[in-house]
Design an enzyme around this catalytic site. Structure first.
Site, PDB file in Angstrom:
ATOM      1  N   GLU A  50       0.873  -1.180   0.000  1.00  0.00           N
ATOM      2  CA  GLU A  50       0.000   0.000   0.000  1.00  0.00           C
ATOM      3  C   GLU A  50       0.907   1.227   0.000  1.00  0.00           C
ATOM      4  OE1 GLU A  50      -3.070   1.625   3.146  1.00  0.00           O
ATOM      5  OE2 GLU A  50      -3.152  -0.557   3.146  1.00  0.00           O
ATOM      6  N   ASP A  61      -5.529   9.113  10.137  1.00  0.00           N
ATOM      7  CA  ASP A  61      -4.175   8.757  10.535  1.00  0.00           C
ATOM      8  C   ASP A  61      -3.759   9.340  11.872  1.00  0.00           C
ATOM      9  OD1 ASP A  61      -3.176   7.134   8.323  1.00  0.00           O
ATOM     10  OD2 ASP A  61      -3.620   8.919   7.116  1.00  0.00           O
ATOM     11  N   TYR A 173     -10.681  -4.866   3.505  1.00  0.00           N
ATOM     12  CA  TYR A 173      -9.841  -4.237   4.537  1.00  0.00           C
ATOM     13  C   TYR A 173     -10.664  -4.171   5.819  1.00  0.00           C
ATOM     14  CZ  TYR A 173      -6.230  -0.954   6.221  1.00  0.00           C
ATOM     15  OH  TYR A 173      -5.196  -0.338   6.906  1.00  0.00           O
TER      16      TYR A 173
END
Ligand SMILES: Cc1ncc(COP(=O)(O)O)c(C=O)c1O
Ligand SMILES: Cc1ncc(COP(=O)(O)O)c(C=O)c1O
Lengths: 261, 392, 392, 261
Positions: A50, A61, A173
C-alpha cells in the site's frame, strides 16, 4: 510499475495456497529512498504494498503517519511525483495507492484513474470515500482495471458489511480497532471479532489493518483473518532512519511470524 | 421554490454536502441522522430546546437599532444581538440542541473542535448543564489568541486538548476531533460547531441556528415595518449566517450577504473540494492539498465553508464578499464607539462590509439586518495588541 | 408599613444617608435630585429608559432554575440572570438611567469610579451610545486584576485614569472621581455606580436597579408559583442587592439576605461613619480613619456600604452575612461545573453563602432567588491564577 | 493652646484696622517639627492658623495635602496626638482645626468639641459637613465657644450663600475656584467674583481659599476679599523639607504682598 499483477488475483491465489497475506504500508515520497524501501518490503515477503499519497488533512491517521505525510509534503511530494516514481521501476508485487478523496476529486476521477493505470498501480484505498459516494469513481476505476478496496469497521452493521464485502475489490480491509492508524500495545479484541464476522461472509481475502504493530500481533491477527496490513509500525522505523534495511528486517520478521501459523 | 429546504436524502444541497467519512463513522452519522429527524419532529424535544434557550440562554435576543452608526453610514442598520446570549455567541443555540440530542441518544460524552473558543465554551457549558463529560480540541495558535475562552472551558470542567499539527488552527482542531471520534464513536457525540462536516451536521446545525433568522424576521416586521433590504452575516463555517438566512431566504426578497475574511474566502476564492466529511468550496493548492487560511479572527480562520453556502452561492440566492483584517479592526472601533457594542472579530467582518458598502452596493436608505454573532471580550488580548496607540 | 420607600426629604433612610458633600457639590446634588424626581415622574422618560433596557441591553433577563445545583444542595435555587445583560452585569441598568438623565440635564460629560470595571464599562458604553465624553477612575490594583475591562473601556472611547492613592482600589477611585467632580461639576455628571454617595444617589440608583427585583418577583410568581422563601444578593456598595430587594421587601415575606466579603463586611463588622457623601456603616479604626477592605473581588472591595442597607439591617428587614475568599473560589467552580454559568467573583459570594447555609440557615426545600449580578469573564486572569492546579 | 483668642473677634478687629487677613494651613502631625512650623507662620504674620487633622479619605484635597495627610498618618498622627500637641504650647494667634466630618462623628460631636476646647482651639472647618447636616455639631460647638467656619462655593446660589454667610462663624471661607486644594498657575477669575459677591453680603471677614499659591496671587485675591487662606503652596514647601524657616520665609513674603495693597 508492476504490469499485469492484479491485486485481487495475486492475493486470492496466495490465499488459496494457504499463505497468510502481508501488505505493508509506506508513505510515498517519504525520504529519497522510498522506492528502495518499497522494493525491500517486497523482497522481505510482502504480497502487495500500500503506497500512501500524502494529504494535508489525514483524518484517519495517527501521529506517525501524519508526520510521515507532512515530511513528504514538505520535501515536495505530489501525486505526480509519487506516481511518476512508481512508473519508473518494476515491482514484484501489486501496488495499491492509499489516499484521501480530495486528492482524487481535485485531479478529477477520470484523470486520476488514468494516472494510476499509467503508473502500474492496480488498487486504491480511499478511507474517506464511503460506498454511497463512490459511484462515479468506481466506474472510472473499472474502466482502467483499478480495484477499489473497501474498509469495513467494527461499527459497520451486518447488512452493510455484507454489501461492502461484496463490493470490495482486491481484498477486504477489516478495520481491526476503532481508531486511527498507529501502534498499539496489544491486539484489540475487536480485530478477531471482525475477522470472524467477515471471513464468514466472503471468500475474498480479509486483511486486518490499523493497529498491527508487532510480529506477535500480526500472527495473532492472522489466526482468524487471511492476513494483515502493517503501517505505522513500519513507518515509525522509517521516520527513525531505518531505511530499506530496517524495513526489510521488520517485514521479514512479520513474514516469519505469520508463516509460522 | 424553496431556497433553503432540507438537503437531499444523500445529504446534498445541490452538488454540495454528502457524507465523506471513514467507514468507522458511517454508522454514527446514520444513527445521528435518524436521531435528529426523530427528535426534530418531536414536539416535546423542540419545546425543551426552546425552553432552555429562553430560560437559560437568554432568548429571544433583541434586534437593536444602531442609531448613531446608521446616521453615519446613511443606511438603517439593525443588529441581531447574539452577543447577548449566554456564553456570548450564537454557538449556544446549536450546542443546546446537540447536547439535548446526545442525551436523548444515550451518549455520556461530548467532544468538539473550536476556533475562537466560543463553540468550545458553549459545548463545555452544555456539558456542565447536562452532566456530560467534555473534551475540546483547539489549535495551539488559537489557544494563544483566545486565552480567555480556554480558561472558561477549563473552569466549566472540560478538558482542552492543544492541537499542534498543520496550521494549528480550526482546520486541524477538526481533524483531531474527528480522529478522536473515530476512536470513541460508540460512547461519544461529536458536537460540530458549524454548518459543516458530514450530513446530517450541516442541516442539523442550520436547523438549530434558524431561531436567529426566525426571530430576526419577525422582529423586522415589527420594528422595521417589513422585511429588510439586506441581511448580512459573517461566514466561517457559516452557522450564524445559515441560521440567519434561514429566516429570510424563503420569506422575502432581502439580499442575503455572507462576509468572509480575505485570508479565508472559501466561497470567494476556493474551488470544490472534499474535506471534513463534506463536498464544498475549499481553499486548496493545485494538487488538492488544503491551504491554510489566514485571518485575525480565529473563528473565521478556516479554508472551507459549509456546503449549503456553496449551494446558495451557486444559485445566487446569497452573495459572498470578503474584507481584510485592517477593515475588521476599524469596524471593531467603529461599532464600539458609536454604539457601545464591542463586537467579536468575526461579526466585525459583517460590520466592516456594511461600513464599506453603504452608499455603494448597499443603496443609501436601505434597511440592513446584521447578525452580531458574538461579543468581543474573547478578543481583548489580540485587539489590544493590534489597536495599541489608537486608544485614549 | 413600607420597608423600602423613598428616603426622607433630607435624603435619609432612618439614621443613614444624607448629603455630606463639599459646598462646591451641594448645588449639583440638589439639581440632580430635582432632575431625577422630575424625570422619574415623567412617563416618557421612563418609557425611553425601559425601551433601551429592552431593545439594547437585553431585558428582561431570565430567572433560571439551577437544577443540578438545587439537587445537590437540597434547596430550589433560581438565578436572576443579570450576567446576560449587555456589558455583563446589572450595572448597565443604572447607567442607562443616569446617562439618559445627564443628557436630559444638558451635561455633555460623564465621569465614574469603578472597582471591578463593570460599572466603568457600562458607563463607557452608555457614553458611546449617547455621544458623551467619559472618564473613568479606577484604582491601580483593580486595573491590574480586571485588565479585560480596562481594555473594553478604552475601546469604547473612554479615558481610564489610574488612581494610585490609598488602597488603590474602589474607595480611592471614588475619592478621585469626587475630586474631579468638584472641579467640573457644572459640565459633568458624576455617574455613581452603586447605591452610595450623597442623596439622591442611593435612592436614584436603587430606583434604576429595582427593575431586577420587579422582574424577579413577577417571574417568581410564574415560575415558583409564589414568592420565594429567601432572596440573596451580594453587597459591595449594594446596588444589585437593593434593586433586587426592592421587588420583594414590601410584596412578600421572603427573607432578604445580603452577602458581604469577609474582608469588607461593612454591615457585619463596621460602625456608623461618614464618608463619600453619606452616613452609613463603615469599616474604620478607633480614630475614624477608614480601613482598607480586602477582598478577592474588586467589586466588593469596599469598606462602606449604601445607607439603605445600613437601615434595612437596623430594622431587621434584611440580614447580612459574609463569606471568605476561599469559599468564593469554591463557589465559582461549583456553579460553573454544575450549571454552566461562570459567575463574577461578586455574585459568587451569594452562591457561596447559599452553598454553605443550605440545610442550616436555609431550611431544606426552601425556594431561593439569587441575583447573578454579573458574568465571570472579567475575573479570568485572577481566577486562573488562584485556581491553577484545580482544573483539568 | 491659645487661650482667649477668639477667631472671629481677632479677625474682625484686624479687618477693622484695615489689615488684610492671612490664614495659613498646615497639616497637623506632618514632621516632628510641625508645632515649630505653626509658631513660625504666626511669627511671619499669620492672623490665625488652620491646623489639619489628617483623614484617610480627603476628598476636598489635591495631591499635596493628600500626601501630607498620608505622611502624618503613617507617622502615627491621631486626633489626640495633634490636639495634645496644640495643648502643650501657647500660640499668639487663634487656631482653627480643619478636618473631615468622620473624624468628628466617630469621636462623637460632644466629645470632639470638648477636645478642641481643651486644646485651646477656637474654630473648626469641616468641608464635607454642609449646613443642612450641621445642627447637632453646632450646638455642641456653641456650648464650648467653638466657632464653625462655613465655606461658600462659586456654585452656591445667592439665597443659599446669604444663609451660609449669616451662619458662618469666625470668618467666611470663600472657595476661590471649583476644584480641590492645590497650587494653581494663576488666580481664577471665580475668586474675584465670589469675593465681590460675599463681601457685599456681610461685614464678616471674607477669606479666599483654595488655589492661592504665590504672594502675587494672594495680593490680587485680597483686592476684593478681606484676606486669604494659603494651604498647598505652604505644605509643598514643608513636604520638600523647608521646615519652620522655609515656612517663615514663605508666609512673610505673602504677608508683605498683602500688606502692600
Ligand atoms: C462570534 C462568532 N461568530 C462567528 C463565528 C464563525 O462561525 P460560523 O461561521 O459558523 O457562524 C464564530 C466561530 O467561532 C464566532 O465565535
Ligand atoms: C458583577 C458585580 N456584582 C456586584 C458588584 C457590586 O456592586 P453592588 O454591590 O453595587 O451591586 C459589582 C461591582 O462592580 C459587580 O461588577
Amino acid at each position: 510499475m508492476s504490469i499485469g499483477l492484479s491485486l485481487g488475483t495475486t492475493l486470492a491465489e496466495a490465499k488459496m495456497h494457504g499463505r497468510k497475506l502481508l501488505v505493508p504500508y509506506i508513505t510515498g515520497g517519504l525520504g529519497t529512498d522510498w522506492l528502495d524501501v518499497l522494493e525491500a518490503v517486497i523482497a522481505a515477503g510482502a504480497d502487495a504494498v500500500e503506497v500512501g499519497i500524502p494529504f494535508s488533512d489525514p483524518i484517519m491517521d495517527g501521529p506517525i503517519i501524519q508526520e510521515a505525510s507532512q515530511r513528504a509534503l514538505d520535501s515536495g511530494a505530489t501525486p505526480a511525483s509519487i506516481l511518476g516514481g512508481l512508473a519508473e521501476r518494476s515491482f514484484g508485487a501489486p501496488l495499491a495507492v492509499m489516499t484521501y478523496y480530495n486528492i482524487v476529486h481535485h485531479a478529477g476521477v477520470e484523470r486520476f484513474a488514468g494516472w494510476l493505470d499509467t503508473a502500474g498501480v492496480s488498487g486504491v484505498i480511499l478511507p474517506d470515500l464511503p460506498v454511497e459516494e463512490m459511484g462515479e469513481w468506481k466506474s472510472c476505476a473499472a474502466a482502467r482495471n483499478i480495484e477499489t478496496v473497501l474498509l469495513v469497521a467494527p461499527t459497520t452493521p451486518d447488512d452493510r458489511a455484507q454489501k461492502l464485502v461484496d463490493e470490495s475489490q482486491g481484498f477486504v480491509y477489516a478495520v481491526g480497532v476503532m481508531g486511527v492508524t498507529g501502534e498499539r500495545n496489544a491486539l484489540a479484541s475487536s480485530a478477531r471479532t471482525i475477522s470472524r464476522r467477515l471471513t464468514s461472509m466472503t471468500d475474498k481475502p480479509v486483511l486486518i489493518g490499523i493497529g498491527i504493530s508487532t510480529p506477535e500481533q500480526a500472527k495473532e491477527a492472522s489466526q482468524d483473518a487471511d492476513g494483515v496490513v502493517v503501517g505505522s509500525a513500519l513507518v515509525r522505523r522509517l521516520l527513525e532512519g531505518g531505511g530499506p534495511d530496517g524495513a526489510f528486517d521488520f517485514i521479514s520478521a512479520i513474514r516469519r511470524a505469520v508463516d509460522a501459523l | 421554490m424553496s431556497f433553503m429546504g432540507p438537503p437531499s436524502e444523500a445529504g446534498r444541497f445541490g452538488d454540495f454536502g454528502g457524507v465523506y467519512v471513514p467507514e468507522s463513522l458511517f454508522a454514527a452519522c446514520s444513527e445521528l441522522e435518524a436521531g435528529f429527524s426523530d427528535a426534530w419532529a418531536d414536539a416535546s424535544f423542540r419545546s425543551t430546546y426552546y425552553q432552555i434557550l429562553s430560560n437559560y440562554a437568554g432568548r429571544p435576543t433583541p434586534l437593536t437599532y444602531a442609531g448613531r452608526l446608521s446616521e453615519k453610514l446613511g443606511v438603517e442598520l439593525y443588529l441581531k444581538r447574539e452577543d447577548l446570549t449566554h456564553t456570548g455567541s450564537h454557538k449556544i443555540n446549536n450546542v443546546v440542541g446537540q447536547a439535548l440530542l446526545a442525551k436523548r441518544m444515550g451518549k455520556g460524552r461530548i467532544i468538539a473542535e473550536t476556533g475562537a473558543g466560543q463553540h468550545g465554551v458553549a459545548t463545555a457549558t452544555a456539558a456542565a448543564v447536562f452532566g456530560l463529560d467534555a473534551t475540546i480540541y483547539m489549535g495551539e495558535v488559537d489557544i494563544q489568541r483566545q486565552e480567555l475562552n480556554v480558561f472558561r472551558m477549563r473552569l466549566l470542567g472540560a478538558k482542552v486538548v492543544a492541537v499542534s499539527s498543520g496550521s494549528k488552527t480550526l482546520k486541524d482542531a477538526i481533524n483531531e476531533a474527528m480522529r478522536e471520534w473515530v476512536a470513541s464513536v460508540e460512547t461519544t457525540h461529536y458536537c460540530i460547531g458549524s454548518v459543516m462536516g458530514p450530513h446530517p451536521y450541516p442541516y442539523m446545525v442550520r436547523e438549530f441556528q434558524r431561531i436567529i433568522g426566525e426571530e430576526a424576521y419577525s422582529q423586522s416586521l415589527d420594528q422595521l415595518g417589513g422585511a429588510p433590504d439586506f441581511v448580512v452575516a459573517c461566514v466561517g463555517g457559516g452557522s450564524n449566517a445559515a441560521g440567519t438566512f434561514a429566516g429570510f431566504a424563503d420569506t422575502c426578497a432581502a439580499v442575503l450577504v455572507g462576509v468572509e475574511p480575505a485570508g479565508g474566502a472559501a466561497v470567494g476564492r476556493g474551488s470544490p473540494g472534499v474535506v471534513h466529511g463534506m463536498r464544498s468550496m475549499l481553499l486548496q493548492d493545485e494538487f488538492g492539498q488544503v491551504e491554510e487560511a489566514h485571518s485575525v479572527s480565529a473563528g473565521l480562520d478556516y479554508p472551507g465553508v459549509g456546503p449549503e453556502h456553496s449551494y446558495l452561492n451557486s444559485t445566487g440566492r446569497a452573495e459572498y464578499y470578503s474584507v481584510d483584517d485592517d477593515a475588521v479592526l476599524d469596524a471593531v472601533m467603529l461599532l464600539s464607539q458609536t454604539e457601545g457594542i464591542i463586537p467579536a472579530l468575526e461579526p466585525a467582518h459583517a460590520v466592516a462590509w456594511v461600513a464599506s458598502e453603504a452608499g455603494k452596493r448597499i443603496p443609501l436608505g436601505s434597511k440592513v439586518v446584521l447578525t452580531m454573532s458574538g461579543r468581543g471580550d474573547k478578543d481583548a488580548s489580540v485587539a489590544a495588541e493590534l489597536l495599541v496607540g489608537r486608544l485614549r
